[in-house]
Scaffold this motif. Structure first.
Motif, PDB file in Angstrom:
ATOM      1  N   ASP A   1       9.087  43.327  61.356  1.00  0.00           N
ATOM      2  CA  ASP A   1       8.285  44.072  62.334  1.00  0.00           C
ATOM      3  C   ASP A   1       8.506  45.576  62.230  1.00  0.00           C
ATOM      4  O   ASP A   1       7.947  46.339  62.999  1.00  0.00           O
ATOM      5  CB  ASP A   1       8.591  43.590  63.760  1.00  0.00           C
ATOM      6  CG  ASP A   1      10.042  43.845  64.166  1.00  0.00           C
ATOM      7  OD1 ASP A   1      10.848  44.264  63.282  1.00  0.00           O
ATOM      8  OD2 ASP A   1      10.380  43.615  65.333  1.00  0.00           O
ATOM      9  N   ASN A   2       9.329  46.011  61.240  1.00  0.00           N
ATOM     10  CA  ASN A   2       9.691  47.427  61.179  1.00  0.00           C
ATOM     11  C   ASN A   2       9.979  47.807  59.732  1.00  0.00           C
ATOM     12  O   ASN A   2      10.923  47.306  59.127  1.00  0.00           O
ATOM     13  CB  ASN A   2      10.929  47.674  62.051  1.00  0.00           C
ATOM     14  CG  ASN A   2      11.381  49.117  62.036  1.00  0.00           C
ATOM     15  OD1 ASN A   2      10.753  49.986  61.446  1.00  0.00           O
ATOM     16  ND2 ASN A   2      12.517  49.384  62.675  1.00  0.00           N
ATOM     17  N   TYR A   3       9.191  48.725  59.174  1.00  0.00           N
ATOM     18  CA  TYR A   3       9.364  49.136  57.781  1.00  0.00           C
ATOM     19  C   TYR A   3      10.759  49.723  57.529  1.00  0.00           C
ATOM     20  O   TYR A   3      11.258  49.686  56.388  1.00  0.00           O
ATOM     21  CB  TYR A   3       8.281  50.148  57.384  1.00  0.00           C
ATOM     22  CG  TYR A   3       8.548  51.553  57.855  1.00  0.00           C
ATOM     23  CD1 TYR A   3       9.257  52.451  57.059  1.00  0.00           C
ATOM     24  CD2 TYR A   3       8.139  51.989  59.119  1.00  0.00           C
ATOM     25  CE1 TYR A   3       9.539  53.740  57.510  1.00  0.00           C
ATOM     26  CE2 TYR A   3       8.422  53.276  59.564  1.00  0.00           C
ATOM     27  CZ  TYR A   3       9.116  54.136  58.757  1.00  0.00           C
ATOM     28  OH  TYR A   3       9.407  55.409  59.195  1.00  0.00           O
ATOM     29  N   GLN A   4      11.410  50.259  58.552  1.00  0.00           N
ATOM     30  CA  GLN A   4      12.743  50.841  58.379  1.00  0.00           C
ATOM     31  C   GLN A   4      13.772  49.817  57.905  1.00  0.00           C
ATOM     32  O   GLN A   4      14.800  50.183  57.319  1.00  0.00           O
ATOM     33  CB  GLN A   4      13.229  51.452  59.696  1.00  0.00           C
ATOM     34  CG  GLN A   4      12.414  52.652  60.165  1.00  0.00           C
ATOM     35  CD  GLN A   4      12.845  53.109  61.554  1.00  0.00           C
ATOM     36  OE1 GLN A   4      13.094  52.283  62.439  1.00  0.00           O
ATOM     37  NE2 GLN A   4      12.926  54.409  61.751  1.00  0.00           N
ATOM     38  N   ASN A   5      13.505  48.533  58.158  1.00  0.00           N
ATOM     39  CA  ASN A   5      14.443  47.489  57.735  1.00  0.00           C
ATOM     40  C   ASN A   5      14.588  47.420  56.218  1.00  0.00           C
ATOM     41  O   ASN A   5      15.592  46.925  55.704  1.00  0.00           O
ATOM     42  CB  ASN A   5      13.992  46.127  58.267  1.00  0.00           C
ATOM     43  CG  ASN A   5      14.257  45.980  59.758  1.00  0.00           C
ATOM     44  OD1 ASN A   5      15.230  46.532  60.277  1.00  0.00           O
ATOM     45  ND2 ASN A   5      13.395  45.257  60.453  1.00  0.00           N
ATOM     46  N   ILE A   6      13.590  47.920  55.497  1.00  0.00           N
ATOM     47  CA  ILE A   6      13.621  47.815  54.033  1.00  0.00           C
ATOM     48  C   ILE A   6      14.803  48.593  53.469  1.00  0.00           C
ATOM     49  O   ILE A   6      15.584  48.070  52.667  1.00  0.00           O
ATOM     50  CB  ILE A   6      12.283  48.287  53.435  1.00  0.00           C
ATOM     51  CG1 ILE A   6      11.154  47.343  53.884  1.00  0.00           C
ATOM     52  CG2 ILE A   6      12.353  48.344  51.909  1.00  0.00           C
ATOM     53  CD1 ILE A   6       9.764  47.887  53.657  1.00  0.00           C
ATOM     54  N   THR A   7      14.971  49.851  53.887  1.00  0.00           N
ATOM     55  CA  THR A   7      16.120  50.631  53.410  1.00  0.00           C
ATOM     56  C   THR A   7      17.390  50.296  54.193  1.00  0.00           C
ATOM     57  O   THR A   7      18.490  50.296  53.620  1.00  0.00           O
ATOM     58  CB  THR A   7      15.838  52.143  53.493  1.00  0.00           C
ATOM     59  OG1 THR A   7      15.370  52.455  54.812  1.00  0.00           O
ATOM     60  CG2 THR A   7      14.797  52.554  52.471  1.00  0.00           C
TER      61      THR A   7
END
Length: 417
Positions: free
Chosen positions: A388-394
């Motif tokens: 639910d959050n692109y920030q989880n990728i990094t």
């Protein structure tokens, strides 16, 4: 009625990378993050990106619908702009010796180093080398890397370099990812060549370059500009011959000592790669140029040396890309998001800077302008993550892998099969 493409969505977040500059520092607030988004594809290209329900209503039965249930994020397909994945053999012993305190010279004397990989690669048939390249490219594709630069450089003779570049071309025909080859015949002076470094480079330029043009094997030429390989003075005439034939240039620069990045700027190269040894002088030169600075954090991890000064490069106004440098010696991990996330922690890079570095800025390092952003008219290369959050990728440093990878408008990888 024939369907006019595909509509995929809704995405909780779609990170388009649109409208971001090619150079300089980036804040996360500059990212365009579109909620409830849909991607309309036609053939290999993105037709439109907009609110999913609006597109669905507008297109009605005209397109094939792929409706997502749950929380998903979309980003552009990643671009790995510096790899050496066409190689034979293994250098695990080099890694063990280096970590036990052996020097580069001691490792080479024990049968390791680049020359060890040259011998193993020469022992491979073209078919074997193609298959190894395909396997590694598919490993990268599953990480969401849809465009992969692949260097030669473990042949170091006209015939062996041709074998490698033909193997890369054959691998490209089999891979769903796009493979972009680079001639790195100037990786080191081969130990079985009896002449000088200048004579070797001149021989390669005169005998190999015309065949590369004739067979359309590559559009790019690279050289390792370093004390242990070729000096800037030795490499300059070689690069000038390549440039006169219309090749794009890239430089292995400033890994252990400086001079390579200055040469890259002087020659208007597409990129200068490594830069771990770059000082303020080199940083300012790169920032004032259109040369993309390519950081290779996995090489810093593999060798145990300083990271590329990414923060200072960005703050000075340079364009920064990040690549795996996947090779059997210094960077065997082959993990783009993991190594980029580590560099982000060490150099204090924003998510926007990291994502730019592995998408449209990496495309620029390869002189490609048809990919790296999710906007109408560009290639439909994109990754779908179940989050639910692109920030989880990094944040998860590579542990979160793509749910699906789309390349040129086709689903090429999925965690369902």
């Amino acid at each position: 009625m024939e369907k006019q493409g595909i509509l995929i969505g809704p995405f909780k977040q779609l990170v388009s990378m649109a409208e971001l500059p090619l150079k300089g520092a980036l804040k996360d607030s500059q990212l365009e993050v579109i909620p409830s988004a849909g991607i309309w594809l036609e053939g290999e290209l993105i037709k439109e990106i907009s609110d999913y329900n609006t597109l669905k209503q507008k297109l009605k039965d005209q397109v094939e619908l792929i409706e997502l249930n749950g929380d998903f994020v979309a980003l552009p397909g990643y671009i790995d702009c510096h790899t050496h994945i066409a190689f034979g053999g293994n250098r695990a012993n080099d890694f063990a010796m280096r970590n036990a305190g052996s020097s580069y010279l001691e490792i080479a004397e024990a049968g390791g180093g680049i020359w060890s990989t040259v011998k193993h690669t020469r022992a491979c048939s073209q078919e074997e080398l193609k298959q190894l390249t395909v396997e590694r490219a598919n490993y990268l594709l599953a990480q969401g890397i849809t465009t992969i630069e692949v260097k030669s450089g473990y042949g170091l003779s006209v015939d062996e370099e041709l074998k490698t570049l033909r193997a890369i071309a054959a691998a490209d025909n089999e891979c769903k990812a796009d493979l972009l080859s680079t001639c790195l015949a100037a990786h080191m002076l081969p130990k079985d060549y009896e002449g000088t470094a200048e004579e070797y480079l001149d021989m390669i330029a005169k005998e190999l370059f015309p065949i590369l043009k004739e067979e359309h094997l590559t559009t790019r030429v690279d050289a390792f500009v370093e004390r242990s390989a070729f000096s800037a003075e030795q490499a300059k005439p070689y690069y000038e011959q390549a440039k006169a034939l219309g090749f794009d240039l890239t430089v292995h620069a400033d890994q252990f000592t400086t001079s390579g990045s200055k040469l890259a700027v002087e020659l208007s190269a597409a990129s200068a790669d490594h830069l771990e040894a770059s000082t303020e002088e080199e940083i300012q030169l790169l920032a004032a140029s259109d040369v993309v600075a390519v950081a290779l954090p996995a090489a810093s991890l593999g060798i145990g040396c300083a990271f590329t000064p990414a923060r200072r490069l960005l703050d000075a106004g340079a364009s920064l890309a990040i690549a795996t440098d996947w090779n059997p010696g210094s960077a065997p991990m082959g993990k783009l998001v993991a190594s980029a996330s580590i560099l982000a922690s060490m150099e204090k890079l924003s998510n926007a800077e990291v994502l730019a570095a592995i998408t449209f800025r990496a495309a620029k390092a390869l002189n490609l302008d048809d990919r790296g952003r999710l906007v109408a008219g560009l290639l439909a290369d994109f990754n779908i993550y179940q989050t639910d959050n692109y920030q989880n990728i990094t944040y998860l440093q590579g542990r979160l892998e793509p749910h699906a990878v789309w390349k040129r408008g086709q689903l090429v990888c999925s965690d369902n099969h």
